[in-house]
Structures are given as C-alpha cells and as structure tokens.
Design an enzyme around this catalytic site. Structure first.
Site, PDB file in Angstrom:
ATOM      1  N   HIS A 149     -98.068  41.714  -5.536  1.00 55.50           N
ATOM      2  CA  HIS A 149     -97.167  40.833  -4.789  1.00 55.50           C
ATOM      3  C   HIS A 149     -95.741  40.890  -5.302  1.00 55.50           C
ATOM      4  O   HIS A 149     -94.821  40.425  -4.635  1.00 55.50           O
ATOM      5  CB  HIS A 149     -97.687  39.388  -4.835  1.00 55.50           C
ATOM      6  CG  HIS A 149     -98.930  39.177  -4.031  1.00 55.50           C
ATOM      7  ND1 HIS A 149     -98.935  38.558  -2.796  1.00 55.50           N
ATOM      8  CD2 HIS A 149    -100.223  39.536  -4.259  1.00 55.50           C
ATOM      9  CE1 HIS A 149    -100.168  38.537  -2.315  1.00 55.50           C
ATOM     10  NE2 HIS A 149    -100.969  39.125  -3.188  1.00 55.50           N
ATOM     11  N   ASP A 159     -87.211  40.377  -6.236  1.00 51.57           N
ATOM     12  CA  ASP A 159     -88.335  39.671  -5.615  1.00 51.57           C
ATOM     13  C   ASP A 159     -89.202  40.684  -4.889  1.00 51.57           C
ATOM     14  O   ASP A 159     -88.669  41.554  -4.179  1.00 51.57           O
ATOM     15  CB  ASP A 159     -87.788  38.639  -4.601  1.00 51.57           C
ATOM     16  CG  ASP A 159     -88.618  37.370  -4.552  1.00 51.57           C
ATOM     17  OD1 ASP A 159     -89.824  37.457  -4.804  1.00 51.57           O
ATOM     18  OD2 ASP A 159     -88.043  36.305  -4.269  1.00 51.57           O
TER      19      ASP A 159
HETATM   20  C1  GDG Z   1     -94.869  35.983  -4.869  1.00 53.03           C
HETATM   21  C2  GDG Z   1     -93.752  37.036  -4.960  1.00 53.03           C
HETATM   22  C3  GDG Z   1     -93.960  37.398  -2.495  1.00 53.03           C
HETATM   23  C4  GDG Z   1     -91.596  26.608  -2.440  1.00 53.03           C
HETATM   24  N1  GDG Z   1     -91.292  25.330  -2.747  1.00 53.03           N
HETATM   25  C5  GDG Z   1     -92.289  24.594  -2.247  1.00 53.03           C
HETATM   26  C6  GDG Z   1     -93.210  25.446  -1.617  1.00 53.03           C
HETATM   27  N2  GDG Z   1     -92.747  26.671  -1.747  1.00 53.03           N
HETATM   28  C7  GDG Z   1     -93.420  27.826  -1.153  1.00 53.03           C
HETATM   29  C8  GDG Z   1     -92.559  28.500  -0.104  1.00 53.03           C
HETATM   30  C9  GDG Z   1     -93.208  29.880  -0.044  1.00 53.03           C
HETATM   31  C10 GDG Z   1     -93.768  30.032  -1.448  1.00 53.03           C
HETATM   32  O1  GDG Z   1     -93.699  28.788  -2.106  1.00 53.03           O
HETATM   33  C11 GDG Z   1     -92.931  30.989  -2.269  1.00 53.03           C
HETATM   34  O2  GDG Z   1     -93.185  32.276  -1.840  1.00 53.03           O
HETATM   35  P1  GDG Z   1     -92.182  33.460  -2.174  1.00 53.03           P
HETATM   36  O3  GDG Z   1     -92.661  34.649  -1.446  1.00 53.03           O
HETATM   37  O4  GDG Z   1     -90.805  33.079  -1.777  1.00 53.03           O
HETATM   38  O5  GDG Z   1     -92.201  33.631  -3.763  1.00 53.03           O
HETATM   39  P2  GDG Z   1     -93.309  33.656  -4.965  1.00 53.03           P
HETATM   40  O6  GDG Z   1     -93.923  32.328  -5.174  1.00 53.03           O
HETATM   41  O7  GDG Z   1     -92.575  34.189  -6.141  1.00 53.03           O
HETATM   42  O8  GDG Z   1     -94.434  34.681  -4.461  1.00 53.03           O
HETATM   43  C12 GDG Z   1     -92.996  37.116  -3.647  1.00 53.03           C
HETATM   44  C13 GDG Z   1     -95.134  36.441  -2.510  1.00 53.03           C
HETATM   45  O9  GDG Z   1     -95.769  36.419  -3.801  1.00 53.03           O
HETATM   46  C14 GDG Z   1     -96.189  36.784  -1.463  1.00 53.03           C
HETATM   47  O10 GDG Z   1     -96.630  38.096  -1.613  1.00 53.03           O
HETATM   48  O11 GDG Z   1     -93.264  37.268  -1.269  1.00 53.03           O
HETATM   49  O12 GDG Z   1     -92.008  38.139  -3.717  1.00 53.03           O
HETATM   50  O13 GDG Z   1     -92.873  36.735  -6.049  1.00 53.03           O
HETATM   51  O14 GDG Z   1     -94.277  29.899   0.858  1.00 53.03           O
HETATM   52  O15 GDG Z   1     -92.621  27.787   1.089  1.00 53.03           O
HETATM   53  N3  GDG Z   1     -94.329  25.030  -0.999  1.00 53.03           N
HETATM   54  C15 GDG Z   1     -94.558  23.685  -0.986  1.00 53.03           C
HETATM   55  N4  GDG Z   1     -93.705  22.792  -1.584  1.00 53.03           N
HETATM   56  C16 GDG Z   1     -92.557  23.205  -2.210  1.00 53.03           C
HETATM   57  O16 GDG Z   1     -91.776  22.375  -2.738  1.00 53.03           O
HETATM   58  N5  GDG Z   1     -95.653  23.236  -0.370  1.00 53.03           N
END
Ligand code: GDG
Length: 523
Positions: A157, A365
C-alpha cells in the site's frame, strides 16, 4: 470457485470498527470475501503475556474472521519496531528517521513466522492467499517453508523506495528475496514498480523476461501496478448523509465570508503537515489582503502515538501552529484550526464538501485516498479545488489537480492562490476529469484486477498481454495509460484580480449567511 484468504496486520471488516464507519477498502475486501467465500486473517489488536496461537474465530457481517493475539515484546519489535520504526520511514524516503536495530528485524521475522504457523493449517488446496502491506512481507516465505504451495499475492500500500535508499537497510537483500516467494506482487503505481525492478535488475543480479516476469534468486515473479481506488457510490452516499450535512453546516457557520482550506490525514510525518503550514504561512505573508479571507482547517487524528518520531512531530506542529496563529490571528479569527480528533467518515465527507480547497500535500505517499475522497464528495455544479503533491501516487492519475511540490513553500503559496482564485468553469472542468478517473479506477476494479492476475499466475506461462489485466502498452502494468499530455499549466494570470474573483464567487460558494441554507450536500 477458489476461496480467498485475506491476510493483513489488522483485520478490519465493517462492523469491527467501533465508532468509525468502515472505509472503502474494508468494504471492498469484505465484498470479495463474500463472493469468494474465504476468510480474513490477522492480528486481533490484543497482546497477551505469552503467545498462545489461540484462534479467535468470528463472523462479522457474514465474513469469517480469524485473529490471533500477539505477545507484548513481539508487538513492540514487529509493529512499533520494524514495521513502523524501520520500513515505514525508509519506504517514505526518510532514512533520517529510520531505526536500523537488528532486534526489530528479528521480531518482524518471528511474528511473520508465528502468523504463518497459525494460518497454514487453515489453508486448503485451491485457496488464493492475498497478503497486504509492509508488515507482512515475509509471510509467503514462512508459508512456503510450512509446505503451502497455493498461489500467494502481495500488495504494497505504500511506496517502494529507490535502490539507493533500500540498500541502507542491512537486510535489504533478504527482504527482497522474501518477495520472490509470492506469485504476484502489486504496487500502487508504475513508479514504485520501476523502483522495485531497478533493485531486482541492478542489485540482485536479476532480469526482466520478455513475458514481463522478473527472475532473481532462482525464482520468477509477476509484478504489476494496481492503483487502489474508492468505493465511489459508498462515498457519494456518505457525502449526502445527514451527518455529513451537519458537519458541513458546522464548518460553514465558521467560515462565513471566508474560504475554507482543508487538510485531512493521520498525524504522520509522511503527510507533509509541517511543510503545508509553512506554505500557508508564506501565502499569508505574500497576500496581506487575503489574510482574513481564508481559514485553514487541519484534521489530523493521532496515529502510532507510541513511536517517538510521531510524538516529536506533534510537538513541532503545535509549535508551528501557535507561531503562525500568534502572528496573524485577530480577536475574531485565527488562520489555522488544528483538530487532533478522529471523525466519522460521514462527517469527513461533509467537511470535504464544504472545503473550497483541499491541500493534499504528502512528502511521499503510496496512493492517497483522501485526494480521491475529496473529489467524490464535491458538488458537481460548484466543486472545490484539489491541490495535490507530485509525490503522492495519486498524482500519477489525477493530472487535473493543481500539482505542487510540497517542499517549496513558495510553490505551495502560489498553488493556494491559484486554487482560491480559480473560476467556477475551470473548477468544474477539472473536477469532471478527476471524477471520471476516480469513478473508473475504483476499489472494485483494483480488487478484481489483482485477484484475476493472481489466479492467472497459475495458468502457465501466458504472456502478460494475454492476462486479464490492462497494460500500458509495454506489457508491464495493468493500469490505464497515464495521460502523457501536458498537465494544465499553473495559470497565475489575473493574480491582481484575485480579490475580485473571490468576491464574484462568494455567492456561488456560499460565503454568506443567505447561501448557508442551500449549501447542504445534495442527496
Ligand atoms: C495507506 C497508504 C494508500 C483520515 N482521518 C480520518 C479518517 N481518515 C481516513 C481517510 C482515508 C484514510 O484515513 C487515509 O487513507 P490514505 O490513503 O490517505 O493514507 P494512509 O492511511 O497512509 O494509507 C496510502 C492507502 O494505504 C490505501 O492503499 O492510499 O498511500 O499510505 O480513507 O478518510 N477516517 C475517519 N476519521 C478521521 O478523522 N473515519
């Protein structure tokens, strides 16, 4: 039909997430498990004084889930240690934060072995096994040692680092060799795939065969790019929910006569929050006339709070926020509101919808789902603008965003100004193209492409072009071709008239009491 076994560090089906509603990833994997009648295996999130190997078996929302507890010391070395103290910073290009302790690697191997020993007796002939993320790279090696011959796929990821960085890890060769026990390894983008191939051919003495397979360590492997996406319908529904409307109203009431700039992510150094604050400071400095017309809301729930680098980050962000607010705040306004809380996904969707600009500016990322969620939550007639780091995997697909270098505070300030001043017609044009990509590359497609490619690894030596995956024309990547045309230029013309643009658009974007009532997310 084969059963599918999903293996991840934490097991996360929808009804197991307490307050926070399920993410699209959990929903997509759960749906796959229902289709394939498999189960989800991983750590329970609990620790015990000694490892027992006791299986906790439950069914959550129709999906069988099998978890196992870990010993406290194993958890420390494996999870806080090698996974999040070594691999996470290293794979995000932060060798300055990388812990190279040997004991962490030993704990990592031990836990992977324990997981494999617990899982192996549950595997039946014909099962497909899909392992997720950097916590579990050696899983296939351990399963193979125990005699498991089933197809095993791995999806990373996060980014894969350039060979020059990876080789700072004393056990780099062992780590890469472990990946060759998989049948298929998937990356988020062709950039991470290329970095992996560069290591295989440059460091490991391997080669890339004409059929696309990689050969090294006496084994062959299929590798591809499978960009992850959203469950778009789910996210649109969230954006139209009553809780989304409520969080929209709450923030709209605080941004009357102002434009809302939004950042959302786990509090993590890879996400570029400090650099974003510096960019905002530059913007405030460069644009005295716009200072009171913006508010920056950063939502950043705590993550990995036991790891030292994360505690330091929190302190630095608090100090920076205090400094900037101290310089620019007035009795009735402060430029930055920093919220260290977790919100429900529906509440987040309302915030996305209310934002005029999203600053999604990670330093590195794998993909970044926030960028895609922001786009999916917008009002098609009056969308906000996405400012996206060129170092997010998502930037390789989302060319119509305002692409920015997060290390340059001047470039960040310019991008913010451009985004705030963008006319509605241009915002709609860009949003339509972005939404089209987000819709086409959704999470179901990601999942189905990966599972199909994993199944196809068993179909003899089919050339890659005959596999059920899309290629970029060079037979190396199952994603749609990345548009090669020039991305929309940073059009800073009309800078002087920015104020006018803002005022002209206020009615449309609702920065007035009268417009508040109609700024509900549409059903
Ligand atoms: C890894 C990789 C890749 C954030 N604040 C809250 C909350 N979030 C949720 C967002 C989003 C998720 O967290 C974050 O996803 P990301 O993709 O932006 O980043 P990572 O957590 O680092 O994920 C990344 C991912 O895996 C999938 O393959 O895209 O590059 O690093 O969904 O909405 N969710 C809630 N409350 C919050 O305050 N419920």
């Amino acid at each position: 039909m084969s059963r599918l076994i999903i293996v991840s560090n934490r097991v996360n089906p929808p009804e197991n997430q307490g307050q926070a509603p399920a993410g699209g990833l959990a929903i997509a994997l759960t749906a796959a498990l229902k289709e394939y009648s498999g189960f989800w295996f991983g750590w329970s999130g609990e620790t015990t004084p000694t490892f027992t190997g006791q299986l906790n078996e439950r069914t959550i929302d129709g999906v069988p889930v099998v978890t196992v507890d870990l010993e406290e010391s194993d958890f420390q070395e494996y999870y806080n240690g090698f996974a999040n103290g070594t691999l996470w910073p290293l794979f995000h290009y932060r060798i300055d934060l990388t812990a190279y302790e040997r004991s962490f690697g030993q704990g990592y191997d031990r836990v992977n072995r324990l997981f494999a020993e617990t899982l192996a007796p549950l595997v039946q002939p014909g099962d497909l096994i899909w392992v997720h993320d950097y916590h579990l790279i050696p899983m296939a090696r351990e399963l193979r040692r125990l005699g498991v011959t089933n197809p095993i796929g791995f999806f990373l990821h996060i980014p894969w680092p350039a060979p020059q960085l990876l080789t700072t890890l004393p056990r780099h060769r062992q780590l890469v060799q472990a990946l060759f026990d998989y049948d298929l390894v998937g990356f988020q983008t062709d950039e991470w795939l290329s970095a992996f191939e560069a290591y295989v051919t440059g460091e490991a003495g391997g080669a890339r065969r004409d059929d696309g397979r990689l050969v090294a360590f006496g084994r062959t492997l299929r590798a591809g790019a499978f960009p992850i996406g959203l469950d778009v319908q789910e996210f649109k529904a969230l954006a139209a929910s009553p809780l989304a409307a409520r969080s929209y109203d709450r923030i709209a009431a605080h941004t009357v006569f102002r434009r809302l700039i939004l950042g959302v992510e786990r509090l993590d150094y890879s996400k570029g929050i400090e650099e974003r604050l510096l960019g905002l400071e530059q913007f405030l400095q460069d644009n005295p006339d716009l200072q009171r017309e913006v508010m920056f809301l950063q939502v950043a729930p705590t993550s990995r709070g036991q790891v030292e680098a994360y505690q330091d980050l929190r302190e630095r962000i608090d100090a920076l926020t205090g400094r900037i607010n101290g310089v620019y705040a007035d009795v009735d306004w402060a430029p930055i509101r920093f919220v260290n809380q977790t919100y429900g996904r529906d509440e987040l969707a309302g915030l996305y919808r209310a934002a005029d600009v999203a600053l999604v500016t990670p330093l590195r990322d794998g993909m970044n789902l926030v960028a895609k969620e922001f786009v999916a939550a917008q009002d098609p007639d009056d969308p906000g603008v996405l400012v996206l780091s060129r170092f997010a995997g998502a930037a390789r697909q989302m060319r119509e965003a305002v692409i920015v270098n997060p290390y340059s505070r001047e470039e960040m300030a310019d991008a913010l100004k451009l985004a705030l001043g963008m006319e509605r017609k241009e915002r709609v044009r860009r949003w339509e193209a972005l939404m089209d990509g987000v819709s086409r590359h959704d999470v179901k497609r990601w999942r189905d492409d990966f599972v199909a490619a994993l199944e196809a690894t068993q179909e003899g030596l089919l050339p890659l072009s005959e596999l059920p995956m899309r290629t970029d024309g060079h037979g190396r990547s199952p994603i749609d071709p990345i548009p090669q045309g020039p991305r929309p230029p940073l059009n800073l013309s009309g800078e002087a008239g920015l104020q006018d643009h803002l005022r002209a658009e206020w009615g449309a974007r609702g920065s007035s009491f009268g417009a508040l009532a109609v700024r509900h997310p549409k059903a």
